[in-house]
Design a protein around this motif. Sequence first.
Motif, PDB file in Angstrom:
ATOM      1  N   ASN A  38      21.468   6.153   1.844  1.00 50.69           N
ATOM      2  CA  ASN A  38      20.038   5.864   2.050  1.00 50.69           C
ATOM      3  C   ASN A  38      19.600   6.252   3.455  1.00 50.69           C
ATOM      4  O   ASN A  38      18.524   6.828   3.651  1.00 50.69           O
ATOM      5  N   ALA A  42      16.731   9.086   4.324  1.00 49.27           N
ATOM      6  CA  ALA A  42      15.506   8.584   4.959  1.00 49.27           C
ATOM      7  C   ALA A  42      15.359   9.060   6.407  1.00 49.27           C
ATOM      8  O   ALA A  42      14.274   9.478   6.816  1.00 49.27           O
ATOM      9  N   ASP A  92      -1.294   8.963  -2.428  1.00 50.03           N
ATOM     10  CA  ASP A  92      -0.209   8.412  -3.237  1.00 50.03           C
ATOM     11  C   ASP A  92       0.492   9.559  -3.962  1.00 50.03           C
ATOM     12  O   ASP A  92      -0.115  10.215  -4.807  1.00 50.03           O
ATOM     13  N   THR A  94       2.561   9.489  -6.234  1.00 47.77           N
ATOM     14  CA  THR A  94       2.773   9.222  -7.663  1.00 47.77           C
ATOM     15  C   THR A  94       1.480   9.336  -8.474  1.00 47.77           C
ATOM     16  O   THR A  94       1.506   9.223  -9.694  1.00 47.77           O
ATOM     17  N   ARG A 105       5.795  13.544  -0.130  1.00 45.90           N
ATOM     18  CA  ARG A 105       6.653  12.484  -0.663  1.00 45.90           C
ATOM     19  C   ARG A 105       7.567  11.855   0.387  1.00 45.90           C
ATOM     20  O   ARG A 105       8.237  10.866   0.110  1.00 45.90           O
ATOM     21  N   PHE A 108       6.927   8.166   1.231  1.00 48.65           N
ATOM     22  CA  PHE A 108       7.197   7.440  -0.019  1.00 48.65           C
ATOM     23  C   PHE A 108       8.715   7.258  -0.193  1.00 48.65           C
ATOM     24  O   PHE A 108       9.191   6.158  -0.494  1.00 48.65           O
ATOM     25  N   ILE A 109       9.464   8.325   0.033  1.00 52.14           N
ATOM     26  CA  ILE A 109      10.936   8.272  -0.076  1.00 52.14           C
ATOM     27  C   ILE A 109      11.507   7.304   0.963  1.00 52.14           C
ATOM     28  O   ILE A 109      12.339   6.454   0.647  1.00 52.14           O
ATOM     29  N   LYS A 111      10.065   4.778   2.430  1.00 50.34           N
ATOM     30  CA  LYS A 111       9.720   3.399   2.083  1.00 50.34           C
ATOM     31  C   LYS A 111      10.616   2.858   0.973  1.00 50.34           C
ATOM     32  O   LYS A 111      10.905   1.668   0.929  1.00 50.34           O
ATOM     33  N   ASN A 112      11.047   3.734   0.079  1.00 49.13           N
ATOM     34  CA  ASN A 112      11.887   3.305  -1.029  1.00 49.13           C
ATOM     35  C   ASN A 112      13.360   3.184  -0.658  1.00 49.13           C
ATOM     36  O   ASN A 112      14.092   2.443  -1.310  1.00 49.13           O
ATOM     37  N   LEU A 113      13.806   3.889   0.366  1.00 52.59           N
ATOM     38  CA  LEU A 113      15.216   3.852   0.750  1.00 52.59           C
ATOM     39  C   LEU A 113      15.511   2.857   1.869  1.00 52.59           C
ATOM     40  O   LEU A 113      16.583   2.261   1.904  1.00 52.59           O
ATOM     41  N   ASP A 115      14.993  -0.682   4.014  1.00 52.48           N
ATOM     42  CA  ASP A 115      14.622  -2.058   3.691  1.00 52.48           C
ATOM     43  C   ASP A 115      13.303  -2.441   4.357  1.00 52.48           C
ATOM     44  O   ASP A 115      12.549  -3.252   3.828  1.00 52.48           O
ATOM     45  N   GLU A 116      13.051  -1.853   5.526  1.00 49.84           N
ATOM     46  CA  GLU A 116      11.775  -2.060   6.219  1.00 49.84           C
ATOM     47  C   GLU A 116      11.402  -0.746   6.895  1.00 49.84           C
ATOM     48  O   GLU A 116      12.267   0.007   7.317  1.00 49.84           O
TER      49      GLU A 116
END
Length: 133
Positions: A38, A42, A92, A94, A105, A108-109, A111-113, A115-116
Motif C-alpha cells: 500500500n 500510494a 470524482d 468514479t 485517479r 482517489f488511489i 485515499k483508498n490505500l 489509513d489517513e
Amino acid sequence: MKHISIEIPSLVENIRIVESFIDNAKEKYHLTDDVYGNIMIAVVESVNNAILHGNKTDKTKNVRLSANLLEGQVIFSITDEGPGFDHKNLPDPTAPENLEKVGGRGIFIMKNLADEIQFKDEGRTVELTFYLD
C-alpha cells in the motif's frame, strides 16, 4: 533512527530512487508486505503527482519525501515546490463521465490505500499515514 528523508529533482526517472527509499523504510521499520504494498503504490503516486502536477517536471524544483515512525504508524510526507491545488474540489474519478479519462485517479488511489491522508500548505504537502497493527 525513526525519521528518514530525501530530496529529489522533479524528474519522472527519479521514481526509482523513491522506490529504493520505500524499500529502505520497509527494512528499517519492519513493515509487513501488506502495508509495504500500500505504501509503495500510494507514495509513488503522490511523488509522481508532485513531480508532474506540482513542479510541472521542472528539474530545478525538488520534491521532498520523509518517513516518520510513530507509535503503531508510519507517516510519509511528500512536498513539492509548486503553486498548490484545491484538494477539496477534485472531480470524482468514479463518476460515469470520468471513467474513461486517463488521469484523475491518483488521489482517489491514495485515499483508498492510506489509513489517513492530509493536505497541508495549500496542497503542496501530502501526508499519508499507514497503521502498522
